[in-house]
Design a protein around this motif. Structure first.
Motif, short mmCIF file in Angstrom:
data_model
loop_
_atom_site.label_atom_id
_atom_site.label_comp_id
_atom_site.label_asym_id
_atom_site.label_seq_id
_atom_site.Cartn_x
_atom_site.Cartn_y
_atom_site.Cartn_z
N THR A 17 40.64 46.10 46.82
CA THR A 17 41.13 44.72 47.42
C THR A 17 42.62 44.71 47.74
N ASN A 18 42.75 44.44 48.72
CA ASN A 18 43.75 44.16 49.59
C ASN A 18 44.92 43.19 48.80
N THR A 19 45.85 43.63 48.22
CA THR A 19 46.68 42.70 47.44
C THR A 19 48.13 42.36 48.57
N TYR A 20 48.10 42.89 49.67
CA TYR A 20 49.15 42.74 50.49
C TYR A 20 49.13 41.61 51.50
N GLU A 21 49.92 41.13 52.13
CA GLU A 21 49.81 40.05 53.02
C GLU A 21 49.56 40.28 54.19
N ARG A 22 49.30 41.61 54.60
CA ARG A 22 48.88 41.92 56.08
C ARG A 22 47.60 42.95 55.89
#
Length: 87
Positions: A17-22
């Protein structure tokens, strides 16, 4: 991550899961072993995973040519590298 014995190797499923803002790309190298000498490796590339979303991939790793397929495979994460867009 899930590893299930199959007739021709170990079916491996991976989720990140991508937890970054980009958007992010993930390079994940894993090894599957039985603790008795049978070891197989694979690298997954989960590309352009949007923020808050989950990237998934699967593969059959190893082969019965390596010996009996592990019935209780152990999964190890050897490398986990996130690459985040700079935009």
């Amino acid at each position: 991550m899930r590893a299930t014995p199959a007739s021709s190797g170990v079916r491996t499923e991976i989720e990140v899961t991508n937890t970054y803002e980009r958007n992010a790309t993930y390079s994940v190298q894993i090894s599957i072993a039985d603790g008795k000498g049978w070891t197989a490796y694979n690298r997954f590339w989960l590309q352009d995973v949007p923020p808050g979303k989950t990237g998934r991939d699967d593969a059959v790793i190893g082969s019965k040519d390596m010996g009996p397929v592990p019935q209780v495979p152990r999964v190890y994460v050897d490398e986990f590298t996130p690459i985040v867009d700079r935009k």
